[in-house]
Design an enzyme around this catalytic site. Structure first.
Site, PDB file in Angstrom:
ATOM      1  N   GLU A  80       4.070   4.138   5.806  1.00  0.00           N
ATOM      2  CA  GLU A  80       2.843   3.354   5.627  1.00  0.00           C
ATOM      3  C   GLU A  80       1.777   4.203   4.927  1.00  0.00           C
ATOM      4  O   GLU A  80       1.848   5.437   4.939  1.00  0.00           O
ATOM      5  CB  GLU A  80       2.411   2.899   7.024  1.00  0.00           C
ATOM      6  N   ASP A  81       0.823   3.543   4.291  1.00  0.00           N
ATOM      7  CA  ASP A  81      -0.242   4.279   3.601  1.00  0.00           C
ATOM      8  C   ASP A  81      -1.228   4.914   4.569  1.00  0.00           C
ATOM      9  O   ASP A  81      -1.556   6.091   4.461  1.00  0.00           O
ATOM     10  CB  ASP A  81      -0.981   3.361   2.595  1.00  0.00           C
ATOM     11  N   ARG A 126      -5.148   0.328  -6.547  1.00  0.00           N
ATOM     12  CA  ARG A 126      -3.887   0.882  -6.041  1.00  0.00           C
ATOM     13  C   ARG A 126      -3.284   1.857  -7.045  1.00  0.00           C
ATOM     14  O   ARG A 126      -2.528   2.739  -6.693  1.00  0.00           O
ATOM     15  CB  ARG A 126      -2.864  -0.238  -5.796  1.00  0.00           C
ATOM     16  N   ASP A 159      -5.886  -0.248  -1.481  1.00  0.00           N
ATOM     17  CA  ASP A 159      -6.646  -1.175  -2.302  1.00  0.00           C
ATOM     18  C   ASP A 159      -7.959  -1.590  -1.672  1.00  0.00           C
ATOM     19  O   ASP A 159      -8.165  -1.462  -0.472  1.00  0.00           O
ATOM     20  CB  ASP A 159      -5.829  -2.453  -2.536  1.00  0.00           C
ATOM     21  N   LYS A 199      -6.668   7.787  10.264  1.00  0.00           N
ATOM     22  CA  LYS A 199      -8.109   7.654  10.563  1.00  0.00           C
ATOM     23  C   LYS A 199      -8.251   7.511  12.074  1.00  0.00           C
ATOM     24  O   LYS A 199      -8.495   6.405  12.582  1.00  0.00           O
ATOM     25  CB  LYS A 199      -8.609   6.357   9.914  1.00  0.00           C
ATOM     26  N   ASP A 223      -5.094   3.007  10.686  1.00  0.00           N
ATOM     27  CA  ASP A 223      -6.527   2.819  10.908  1.00  0.00           C
ATOM     28  C   ASP A 223      -6.735   2.419  12.378  1.00  0.00           C
ATOM     29  O   ASP A 223      -6.727   3.282  13.247  1.00  0.00           O
ATOM     30  CB  ASP A 223      -6.990   1.750   9.915  1.00  0.00           C
ATOM     31  N   GLY A 269       0.786  -1.241   0.000  1.00  0.00           N
ATOM     32  CA  GLY A 269       0.000   0.000   0.000  1.00  0.00           C
ATOM     33  C   GLY A 269       0.811   1.281   0.000  1.00  0.00           C
ATOM     34  O   GLY A 269       0.392   2.304  -0.527  1.00  0.00           O
TER      35      GLY A 269
END
Ligand code: IMP
Ligand code: MG
Length: 187
Positions: free
Chosen positions: A104-105, A170, A164, A136, A108, A49
């Site tokens: 990191e993307d 992606r 994704d 988030k 969460d 990601g």
């Protein structure tokens, strides 16, 4: 393979445009360049990601740096976390005495990065920080925050720019929210 209506057609709306992302990544690169001047940081890309973010971020870093890669799994195919983090590919380089930045993307629940920072912390890096494009915070289940982040996003499932859904999307150059029918009609 999911039953797509066409890549762009599956997107309900664009949350972050290519231009917004580019400007933010430039800012993050400038901040890291400043904070790590003369430290030759090791940036660790979390596959898959983080790939677009990592590539763009590294190009905005104006001093010596090195790259390494790790693959972990927490989400398999769908949209819910299993709470289990597995190392699928470890780094090639030793991080002992190094200034490490995990790239990191998205953060969460925080489960993945919580687990990773604990693991990498045992390998005696000189310092260990986290750079996430998206955060988030509403979904957090553990006490962790990224040291560098690009955007805070609402509690919606986002795709594109590395993120994704079932391995698709992606390659979108922007970040968008999927139409609900895309993930309710499948399987
Ligand atoms: P965490 O362990 O719950 O923080 O999850 C982190 C991982 O979940 C990220 O690396 C993503 O792969 C995935 N993830 C979380 N939210 C999203 C989203 O909105 N879209 C796509 N992937 C997501
Ligand atoms: Mg991921």
């Amino acid at each position: 393979m999911i039953n797509k209506m066409g890549l762009e057609n599956d997107i309900q709306y664009v949350l972050l445009s290519e231009e917004q992302i580019k400007a933010k990544v430039r800012e993050l690169g400038a901040a890291i360049s400043r904070d790590y001047a003369g430290k030759n940081p090791l940036l660790v890309c979390i596959l898959r990601g983080a790939v677009p973010f990592f590539a763009d971020l590294c190009k905005e870093i104006t001093d010596y740096m090195e790259m390494d890669f790790m693959a972990v799994s927490s989400y398999e195919d769908g949209m819910t976390s299993h709470g289990i983090v597995r190392i699928k590919k470890d780094m090639d380089k030793s991080i002992e005495g190094r200034h490490v930045i995990i790239v990191e993307d998205i953060m969460d629940s925080g489960n993945t990065l919580n687990h990773l920072t604990r693991l990498l912390g045992t390998r005696n890096p000189a310092s260990l920080k986290i750079a996430c494009l998206l955060d988030k915070p509403e979904r957090r289940t553990c006490e962790i925050t990224p040291d560098y982040f690009g955007f805070i996003v609402p509690d919606e499932f986002v795709v594109g720019y590395g993120l994704d859904y079932a391995e698709a999307y992606r390659n979108l150059p922007y970040i968008g929210v999927l139409k609900p029918e895309v993930y309710t009609d499948v399987k």
